[in-house]
Scaffold this motif. Structure first.
Motif, PDB file in Angstrom:
ATOM      1  N   LEU A  53      10.667  16.052 -41.607  1.00 24.82           N
ATOM      2  CA  LEU A  53       9.406  15.438 -41.208  1.00 24.82           C
ATOM      3  C   LEU A  53       9.653  13.937 -41.105  1.00 24.82           C
ATOM      4  CD1 LEU A  53       6.623  17.173 -43.337  1.00 24.82           C
ATOM      5  CD2 LEU A  53       7.624  17.822 -41.157  1.00 24.82           C
ATOM      6  N   THR A  54       9.243  13.364 -40.011  1.00 23.48           N
ATOM      7  CA  THR A  54       9.575  11.958 -39.798  1.00 23.48           C
ATOM      8  C   THR A  54       8.500  11.297 -38.952  1.00 23.48           C
ATOM      9  OG1 THR A  54      11.161  10.456 -38.783  1.00 23.48           O
ATOM     10  CG2 THR A  54      10.984  12.642 -37.798  1.00 23.48           C
ATOM     11  N   ASP A  55       8.432   9.988 -39.033  1.00 24.20           N
ATOM     12  CA  ASP A  55       7.526   9.257 -38.144  1.00 24.20           C
ATOM     13  C   ASP A  55       8.273   8.734 -36.931  1.00 24.20           C
ATOM     14  OD1 ASP A  55       5.283   9.661 -39.725  1.00 24.20           O
ATOM     15  OD2 ASP A  55       5.880   8.025 -41.065  1.00 24.20           O
ATOM     16  N   ASP A  56       9.576   8.867 -36.955  1.00 24.08           N
ATOM     17  CA  ASP A  56      10.358   8.346 -35.838  1.00 24.08           C
ATOM     18  C   ASP A  56      11.406   9.380 -35.437  1.00 24.08           C
ATOM     19  OD1 ASP A  56      11.604   6.935 -33.924  1.00 24.08           O
ATOM     20  OD2 ASP A  56      12.011   5.160 -35.159  1.00 24.08           O
ATOM     21  N   ALA A  57      10.960  10.365 -34.721  1.00 22.06           N
ATOM     22  CA  ALA A  57      11.852  11.459 -34.351  1.00 22.06           C
ATOM     23  C   ALA A  57      12.961  10.963 -33.441  1.00 22.06           C
ATOM     24  CB  ALA A  57      11.062  12.566 -33.659  1.00 22.06           C
ATOM     25  N   ALA A  58      12.616  10.073 -32.566  1.00 16.82           N
ATOM     26  CA  ALA A  58      13.617   9.582 -31.606  1.00 16.82           C
ATOM     27  C   ALA A  58      14.786   8.959 -32.353  1.00 16.82           C
ATOM     28  CB  ALA A  58      12.980   8.582 -30.654  1.00 16.82           C
TER      29      ALA A  58
ATOM     30  N   HIS B 115      -0.741  15.951 -37.216  1.00 14.35           N
ATOM     31  CA  HIS B 115       0.649  16.278 -36.908  1.00 14.35           C
ATOM     32  C   HIS B 115       1.600  15.158 -37.282  1.00 14.35           C
ATOM     33  CE1 HIS B 115      -0.785  19.557 -34.253  1.00 14.35           C
ATOM     34  NE2 HIS B 115       0.404  20.037 -34.533  1.00 14.35           N
ATOM     35  N   ARG B 116       2.783  15.537 -37.719  1.00 11.81           N
ATOM     36  CA  ARG B 116       3.888  14.578 -37.814  1.00 11.81           C
ATOM     37  C   ARG B 116       5.028  15.161 -37.003  1.00 11.81           C
ATOM     38  NH1 ARG B 116       5.725  13.059 -43.637  1.00 11.81           N
ATOM     39  NH2 ARG B 116       6.743  11.336 -42.549  1.00 11.81           N
ATOM     40  N   ALA B 117       5.909  14.333 -36.576  1.00 10.06           N
ATOM     41  CA  ALA B 117       7.081  14.843 -35.858  1.00 10.06           C
ATOM     42  C   ALA B 117       7.904  15.683 -36.815  1.00 10.06           C
ATOM     43  CB  ALA B 117       7.910  13.691 -35.318  1.00 10.06           C
ATOM     44  N   ARG B 118       8.451  16.746 -36.280  1.00 13.92           N
ATOM     45  CA  ARG B 118       9.122  17.731 -37.118  1.00 13.92           C
ATOM     46  C   ARG B 118      10.371  18.198 -36.364  1.00 13.92           C
ATOM     47  NH1 ARG B 118       5.368  20.928 -40.298  1.00 13.92           N
ATOM     48  NH2 ARG B 118       3.834  20.453 -38.716  1.00 13.92           N
ATOM     49  N   LEU B 119      11.501  18.133 -37.042  1.00 15.52           N
ATOM     50  CA  LEU B 119      12.756  18.507 -36.398  1.00 15.52           C
ATOM     51  C   LEU B 119      13.449  19.574 -37.214  1.00 15.52           C
ATOM     52  CD1 LEU B 119      13.979  14.854 -35.737  1.00 15.52           C
ATOM     53  CD2 LEU B 119      13.093  16.414 -34.006  1.00 15.52           C
TER      54      LEU B 119
END
Lengths: 999, 100, 417, 179
Positions: D74-79, D29-33
């Motif tokens: 797609l990001t590694d730093d959603a925050a 999984h990767r963060a996804r917004l």
């Protein structure tokens, strides 16, 4: 194997193959079909016809074969009926059986129908079998059904696999005969994706039956081999054993590839058949032409076959269909069949031509081969019981049919000329044009991007087909921006020809008694067609349906044009005024499995499961399907049935705490400055003033005013709502919201995102729910003051960011914890462990239903049915009175929706304490006669639960005004009296919803 | 299976990516409560059901997700054009000319 | 006209079938009729038959743009049943079944009404609830319909897969034993013959292009490919083309026309004894007397008059059938075809007077028109003859869409017709 | 608004099927917004630090344009993304959907053909380095074409086993075809 001619044909004599026919072992060669192998034994008898059970042999050599239908079998579950023996390739171990016979193919009692054939005229069953009335169902229909039907159905599950694939290409060429090959050559090497398909085991079409032709100096088969090699090298995808079955919208062609039926062993992971859905920019139809039978008395006896097919059996399979054949024709092409068979050693008894004159070169060649020729003759009969033994021919002078003369023979090779294969073209809704010279329909305009080439548009001869294939392909390529001259071809030893077309041949017999077959398989004769016309059937569609001409498994390939010519003659009209019946897909009968493709068994249709589903399975859940989901229905302990388990689950939840997987609920995140406005317009309830951190129950109606869905809507932030929907309604509701948002209110700054699968949702309900949960929610005090009923918050639960809701669908203190989906099971197990001290109970949908019904909460779709307004459901409180508009507001004001006496939701308690059946109907007067006046029905009904007696919800006319009245529920053997009560059976004061109060 | 040009994606794609959404250019009245029963019936139920050019809506459900409008010949099932929601109704005579 | 019976058949057999005469003449239009019926399907021909037989109105023409019985009458899967939920529907369809049972004798034409039973499968709890509701309502309406357990379903229809592991497990079924099938073409032909015998003109290949009205608004007649034909009354029964015809009289109907596809397999010996409907997987199946498995599918998603239909729907339907009846996987599809069905918002028909004096309409049958044929025709003829609703068709008005008094079988039951 | 991105990171890729034709792998999984907005996107471009791709199908730095007003990030730093966007005044919607989907990577000489089992659109016509939503065997998926022979598809959790099952069957079928 005395009919096998050495050095002829393309079968591989180094590979003998044994198979069985009706239990008898037969040997053929690799490359043979069942038909060619049986004919090589001198065996023509392969089947029985549909109605008269007449003995039949192959009349054709390809997929148009109507007679030689057999059952084929590989192993357990691998049986199929009605396979054309002319298409089934030999493989080791193939088992075949003849059909429609009892007790044996050679002696069949059903053939009594043949003796009584005069009774079974066209439409006979419409005229009789009506008395006595009940005999139809009990006697006549079973008899008719048993006599019909050809082969027998498979009776076991099919172990084979099937597949399907989509393909896109620039040029699709259907038919790999000379026209198709030339088209492929024209298109190849231009950087285009070109696909060439043919239904036969090898490409070549007519060339396989005409080895004598010399194309650009090369013998036909050498040219064919070189061309196929060139095409492959140029990247053309050549697909054999692949039938284009249908031509659909926008150049979508359905094709079925047969992958294993010819193989001795089925390789692993290899489907039996594969459906291809091919979207082609341009299509070249090069399907050739079909030879027409001649229509005369006895034209169906085994051994009577199409001359072109006899040529195919000889040249492609090395099989002589008769040693003493006679040729009966109205077209030049059959003369060549006679010459080919004579050249292979047959004693051709005669060439009989209906025409008074034929080309000199044909006469000369017949003479050179010592073949007697009879011109200007008709055929009037054949004889022979299971195999033709003679042909009766008569000289025709003007309208006079002369005396008959018997010609002894062991085969009759007939040709009534050729008709283009127009099936796929017709699927395009393409128009056909009648050609008087050829007495046939030719393709005209089509709305699709397709051309038709070669014999498919009435051109005869190899050279004409090659040239036309190139020219038509070039025309198609021009639409793709390719400009180049069409390649030229020159063919020697070509066999162009002409002929004349007949209705049924003239005869000296009473036409009413002639068995001159038009549709072989369905036993439709020329006299049947004429009878249909006499009875008022003027449209060809009526004639077809009345006689069943063209409705056999060859789909009229053998019979349509002959039938039309005869019907037109009977009507005294030109053929185009009578019309051709519509060709329907598929081109040839196509296995159901190929249509199903992967969609069988575990691939059939998606079964959605939640992240917690596996825990439920490990803990013995019994499931129920709900829409695409499977949901745990209850969790029985050893020996428990559903009722016992549900009673226990209900009690445990009301006594302490229950845990429930609510993840399937639809969830929509509504975000944007206009979020509140949007939610307010969609739902009946007011939402503009809902505070952040609060939730509210919402009812969703259609603009017709009827309830569509419901759910709880929480305000996460000023501009952010979390909306839940029913499990089954999730996709529908989101679509409806997008529809209003995009189409009616595009000015609103708000967006919808489905988060159904973002969250796992775990519901905790019961007096100890807060106590159980509190330790995992350190940042929020779960009290009435800080987090009252209908609150929501974003907090950490067990260390995970979560959306926590205080809601209840049970009447107990309730929480729904939403955590990112993949963490659902982990949290579930954490709560499960911690809950052990409270005797936590996992419950399923059934207990959920009972608990909510006891509290009078509705389930949309169960207590409502698409005809229920919020007021009918007793939920007028959920309709915002001060709103100017919401979806459904105007609809609810329609006359019938505001009329009195509408069905309203109430509770029911039976007077004898029995449980009502869901769906049972309610009447006021139980003693009235049938039909009774029904005033409502039971929507939900449950045994025991925690109320201590069965309860029910019902929709009853004017129900709210009937409180305390007794209504009646007539069951098959008794009538149950029930009292109308409030729909809230448990805790009407809502005291149990309060933390601290109930615990 | 039809081929449909999505005016947002600017691609011509198989019908399987789309869902049909009924007749186009039926505007929900701004003030529904002012409508008579006949007018509301018309809005809810009465449809052109045109045999020939039909103004209709589709949604690129398995794509960009947008509802859009189309003109399709219901006799041949061919699309004459597609256009975004809110755009004016295209002129039929010019569309038919182009395809004739 | 020759009476049809076994003796006539035998007599004709001996004389080479020369004695049969045409079953209906090929009529040319007269200048004027008392009633013109637009659409020569079973409903239109039947209405003409009952107008002549029961109401003595014989100066009637039935006009069709094609050949009689060539629309949905000749394209459907011939299922007949009456186990509808609402009283209105149950009465209408059960009236039809009453007529079906005697139709062969009534018409002296064997329409092969085959009372082989229709079994509707329940695949989830909601289906079970819905079917139970139907069964109770049917019983109190005097309509036969009973519940079968999965094993009883299997006993009634042996090819059925009742494995609990199926994607759509069979949780039981609702069986109407009195229901069944009939020979669709024979229905049209039998009514045509009966109507023609009583003086009705059947005019084929003559498209009605418009309905014309008098200055006072009442109906004047119809414009056709063969010129204007005057009529005191015009009754439209044109299935998928009804809305197009009615619009020419300024009558707008809540109808949409959708493609519907059906298919048959190659014929086999008797294997399938009844009719099975599975709404969850959208497929219906029976076996014809000829031996073909007759399979109906759902409608395509878009409105259309093309009678073409797509491949994916057929793939889905066949997959559904082989899922429920796995032994048919190696059977072959022989042909498939398309029809055009006119669908109302509540999936129930309209049999009604219209705002135009002298203009009547019978439409909106969706996928369920064949089974209603005699009942619809019979009550429609009454309405046309008397200019008032028959008690049975009275609820099936156009007005219900304004008032909201819908007969919403689909919404109520999630069961397709 | 809290960023729900503390998602289990760093699992190992799991190979579902590996044949000569194609290998199918479930990737971590990767963060996804999901980002929605319309109008002048410049403020969002500035907040994100890169220009959002403007045309449907376009991909920039792991962000794909899926609709006229829709992007998947797609990001590694959603925050960080959420914090940055929170300050943007342009009306928009940013929703964390990290937990919604499972990603399969499909790689091999016949990867494109494997997709034709369920995708009716022309896979060969999809340019490398693009992404769009489409349908695979009736299931909505986001299809990323990374290279000629490597694709990724994002599938909602509950549909993933169904899709994976067909991909695995198809991969074996394609391999058998090559044998």
């Amino acid at each position: 194997m005395s009919y096998r001619i050495p050095e002829r044909g393309r079968v591989d004599r180094s590979q003998p193959i044994r198979f069985t026919f009706d239990g008898r072992e037969v040997t053929g060669f690799r490359g043979d079909t069942v038909a060619s192998a049986l004919l090589a034994e001198g065996n023509h008898l392969m089947g029985r016809s549909f109605k008269y059970h007449r003995p039949r042999g192959p009349v054709a050599a390809g997929s148009e074969e109507p007679n030689a239908l057999i059952g084929t079998r590989r192993g357990k579950g691998q049986f199929e009926p009605n396979t054309r023996a002319t298409m089934q390739e030999l493989r080791h171990g193939l088992q075949t059986t003849s059909q429609n016979k009892y007790p044996s193919l050679k002696f069949d009692v059903g053939a009594v129908n043949d003796a009584a054939y005069m009774l079974f005229s066209a439409g006979f069953y419409y005229k009789t079998f009506m008395w006595p009335k009940n005999f139809w169902h009990k006697v006549y229909e079973p008899f008719i059904r048993a006599a019909a039907g050809l082969g027998v159905s498979p009776t076991e599950e099919d172990p084979d696999i099937y597949a399907s694939r989509n393909m896109h290409c620039d040029v699709l060429i259907v038919g790999a005969g000379p026209a198709g090959l030339a088209a492929a050559r024209q298109a190849a090497g231009k950087g285009l994706k070109v696909v060439l398909v043919d239904e036969h085991a090898e490409a070549g079409g007519t060339l396989l039956s005409e080895p004598q032709a010399v194309i650009d100096g090369a013998p036909a088969w050498d040219w064919l081999a070189a061309t196929l090699a060139d095409l492959k090298a140029a990247g053309v995808k050549i697909m054999t054993r692949t039938t284009a079955i249908g031509y659909y919208h926008e150049n979508l062609i359905g094709m079925v590839e047969r992958l294993t039926d010819h193989l001795d062993e089925v390789p692993a992971d290899t489907p039996r058949e594969r459906m291809w859905r091919v979207r082609a920019k341009q299509v070249v139809l090069a399907q050739g032409a079909l030879e027409k039978p001649l229509v005369f008395h006895g034209n169906d006896r085994p051994g009577v076959m199409l001359a072109g097919s006899a040529q195919t059996f000889l040249n492609r399979f090395g099989v002589l269909v008769g040693k003493r054949p006679v040729v009966m024709t109205s077209h030049d092409s059959a003369w060549y069949a006679a010459f080919d068979l004579a050249g292979a050693g047959a004693q051709v008894q005669a060439i009989v031509d209906t025409r008074g004159e034929v080309r000199d070169d044909l006469l000369a060649q017949a003479k050179a081969l010592n073949i007697p020729v009879k011109l200007g003759h008709t055929a009037t009969a054949t004889s022979g019981r299971l195999r033709v033994s003679s042909l009766r021919v008569n000289k025709v002078t003007g309208a006079t049919v002369g005396a008959g003369e018997e010609i002894k023979c062991d085969a009759v090779l007939m040709s009534g000329g050729w008709t283009p294969s127009l099936h796929l073209f017709s699927h395009t809704k393409g128009k056909l044009a009648w050609d008087d010279d050829l007495t046939t329909f030719l393709p005209s305009d089509t709305p699709e991007d397709c051309v038709i080439a070669g014999a498919g548009r009435g051109l005869w001869g190899v050279e004409a087909a090659l040239r036309d294939g190139a020219a038509q392909a070039q025309a198609a390529l021009e639409a793709l921006g390719q400009t180049e001259a069409a390649q030229g071809y020159s063919v020697t030893e070509d066999r162009p020809g002409t002929g004349v077309t007949h209705k049924e041949l003239p005869t000296d017999r009473s036409p009413g008694k002639a068995k001159a077959f038009v549709d072989y398989q369905n036993d439709v004769t020329a006299k049947d067609l004429r009878l249909a016309v006499r009875e008022g059937m003027r449209s060809i569609e009526h004639v077809k349906r009345y006689t069943t001409n063209g409705m056999a498994t060859d789909q009229g390939k053998m019979s349509n044009i002959n039938g039309l010519n005869i019907a037109a003659d009977a009507l005294g009209k030109k053929q185009p005024q009578v019309g051709l019946t519509t060709f329907r897909p598929p081109y040839t009968p196509t296995t159901f499995g190929a249509f199903a493709g992967y969609h069988r068994g575990s691939h059939f249709e998606v079964t959605r499961k939640t992240q917690i589903d596996a825990w439920a399975e490990e803990n013995g859940a019994v499931y129920e399907p709900v829409g695409q989901w499977r949901r745990a229905r209850y969790f029985p302990k050893a020996g428990e049935d559903m009722d016992t388990a549900v009673t226990r689950e209900c009690a445990a939840t009301r006594a302490s705490v229950g845990i429930f997987d609510a993840s399937t609920l639809g969830k929509i995140e509504v975000v944007g400055p206009d979020a509140a406005e949007f939610v307010n317009r969609m739902y009946t309830n007011p939402f503009l003033k809902l505070g952040v951190g609060k939730c509210r129950y919402g009812l969703l109606c259609g603009d017709d005013g009827f309830i569509r869905d419901d759910g709880v809507i929480g305000r996460i932030a000023e501009d952010r709502f979390h909306v839940t929907t029913t499990t089954g309604g999730a996709a529908r509701v989101l679509n409806m919201m997008e529809d209003y948002l995009q189409t009616e209110w595009p000015d609103l700054d708000v967006w919808l995102t489905s988060v159904t699968e973002q969250w796992s949702t775990i519901a905790l309900n019961g007096p100890n729910a807060a106590k159980l949960l509190q330790p995992f929610v350190p940042d929020l005090e779960l009290t009435e003051e800080t987090f009252p009923h209908m609150s929501c918050a974003e907090v950490n639960v067990a260390g995970t960011p979560a959306r926590l809701w205080r809601v209840s669908f049970t009447g107990e203190i309730g929480f729904e914890v939403n955590v990112p989906a993949p963490l659902g099971r982990q949290l579930w197990e954490t709560l499960w462990q911690a809950g052990q001290q409270y005797d936590i109970c996992a419950y399923g949908t059934e207990t959920m239903h009972v608990l909510r019904a006891e509290k009078g909460y509705i389930i949309v779709g169960q207590d409502t049915d698409g005809t229920v307004t919020p007021f009918d459901a007793g939920m007028g409180w959920a309709v915002g009175k001060k709103k100017a508009d919401f979806v459904g507001m105007r609809g609810m004001a329609r006359p019938d929706l505001v009329a009195s006496g509408r069905r309203q939701l109430v509770g029911l308690l039976t007077e004898d304490g029995s449980k009502l059946e869901e769906g049972a109907q309610i009447v006021l007067d139980p003693n009235q006669p049938i039909p009774m006046k029904m005033v409502g029905f039971v929507t939900s009904s449950y045994d025991q639960g925690t109320v201590g007696r069965p309860i029910a919800l019902a929709l009853i006319e004017g129900g709210q005004d009937r409180m305390g009245e007794t209504v009646h529920v007539p069951m098959p053997h008794r009538t149950i009296a029930a009292k109308v009560v409030s729909a809230v059976f448990v805790d009407p004061e809502n005291s149990r919803l309060k933390i601290g109060a109930a615990a | 299976m039809l081929l449909i040009h999505c005016p947002h994606c600017q691609e011509t794609l198989p019908e399987a990516e789309f869902t049909y959404a009924g007749q186009a250019h039926i505007v929900r009245p701004a003030d529904p409560m002012s409508q008579t029963d006949e007018q509301w019936e018309e809005f809810l139920f009465i449809r052109q059901n045109a045999k020939g050019a039909h103004y209709e809506r589709w949604r690129h459900l398995h794509g960009c997700g947008r509802f859009f409008n189309a003109v399709r010949d219901t006799v041949s099932d061919r699309f004459l054009t597609t256009y975004v929601s809110g755009a004016p109704r295209p002129d039929l005579s010019s569309l038919m000319e182009g395809k004739a | 006209m020759t009476r049809f019976n076994a003796f006539a058949l035998l007599k004709n057999a001996l004389t080479g079938h020369k004695g049969w005469t045409e079953q209906w003449p090929d009529s040319q239009p007269k200048k004027e009729y008392d009633v013109i019926i637009v659409g020569a399907g079973g409903h239109g021909l039947g209405a003409a038959y009952y107008l002549a037989k029961q109401h003595g109105i014989t100066n009637v023409a039935v006009i069709d743009k094609g050949w009689l019985g060539g629309g949905n009458t000749g394209r459907n899967t011939t299922i007949i049943r009456s186990n509808y939920l609402y009283d209105e529907s149950a009465r209408l369809f059960d009236h039809a079944v009453d007529l079906w049972e005697n139709l062969s004798q009534e018409l002296n034409y064997n329409v092969m009404y085959s009372r082989r039973g229709v079994l509707m499968l329940a695949h989830n709890v909601h289906d079970v609830q819905s079917f139970t509701r139907h069964i109770h309502a049917n019983r109190l309406n005097g309509v036969d319909n009973r519940w079968l357990t999965p094993q009883e379903c299997k006993d009634y229809c042996p090819p059925l897969n009742i494995s609990a592991n199926a994607r759509y497990p069979v949780m039981g079924g609702a069986l109407q034993e009195r229901a069944g099938t009939a020979r669709h073409d024979a229905v049209a032909w039998g009514y045509a013959r009966g109507a023609a015998e009583r003086g009705v003109d059947i005019i084929q290949n003559c498209a009605v292009t418009a309905i014309r009205r008098n200055p006072d608004g009442s109906v004047a007649g119809v414009e056709t490919a063969k010129g204007f034909i005057k009529a005191k009354k015009v009754a439209v029964s044109a299935a998928g083309h009804t809305s197009t015809v009615m619009q020419t009289a300024d009558v707008r109907l809540p109808l949409e026309s959708y493609p519907l596809q059906a298919l048959v397999s190659e014929p086999v010996k008797p294997i399938f004894p009844c009719v099975v409907m599975s709404n969850a997987v959208h497929a219906y199946i029976s076996q014809s007397d000829k031996g073909e498995l007759v399979i109906g599918s759902g409608t395509d998603q878009y409105t259309s008059y093309s009678q073409r239909g797509g491949l994916p729907l057929i793939e889905h339907t066949v997959a559904a059938i082989t899922e429920v009846f796995p032994i048919f996987n190696r059977m072959r599809m022989l042909r498939k075809w398309g029809g055009i069905v006119d669908v109302t918002p509540d999936r129930s028909a309209i049999i009604s007077k219209t705002p135009v004096q002298g203009l009547y309409v019978n439409c909106g049958w969706g996928t369920g028109g064949f089974k209603a044929t005699p009942g619809a025709a019979h009550t429609f003829a009454w309405t046309v003859a008397k200019d008032e609703p028959h008690p049975i068709n009275a609820p099936f008005t156009m007005e219900r869409f304004r008032t909201g008094r819908l007969i919403d079988e689909a919404a109520a039951a999630a069961v397709a017709h | 608004m809290n960023a729900l991105t503390s998602f289990p990171q760093g699992q190992e890729p799991e190979t579902l099927v590996s044949t000569a034709a194609v290998t199918v792998t479930q990737v971590p999984h990767r963060a996804r917004l999901s980002l929605r907005a319309r109008g002048d996107l410049a403020p969002l471009d500035r907040a994100l630090g890169f220009a959002l791709p403007r045309g449907i199908g376009g991909v920039t730095l792991g962000t794909a344009c899926l609709g006229p007003d829709e992007w998947i990030i797609l990001t590694d730093d959603a925050a960080a993304v959420m914090t940055a966007c929170a300050e943007v005044s342009l009306p928009h919607s940013l929703v964390d959907v990290s937990g919604r989907e499972i990603t399969f990577e499909i790689e091999g000489p016949r990867a494109s053909e494997l997709l034709t089992l369920g995708c009716p659109r022309d896979i060969d016509a999809i340019p490398d380095g693009t992404a769009r939503r489409t349908v695979f065997d009736g299931v909505t998926v986001t299809l990323w074409r990374d290279t000629a022979e490597r694709f990724r598809i994002d599938v909602w959790n509950s549909f993933a086993p169904h899709v994976a099952h067909l991909l695995a069957s198809g991969a074996r079928e394609l391999a058998a075809e090559m044998a």
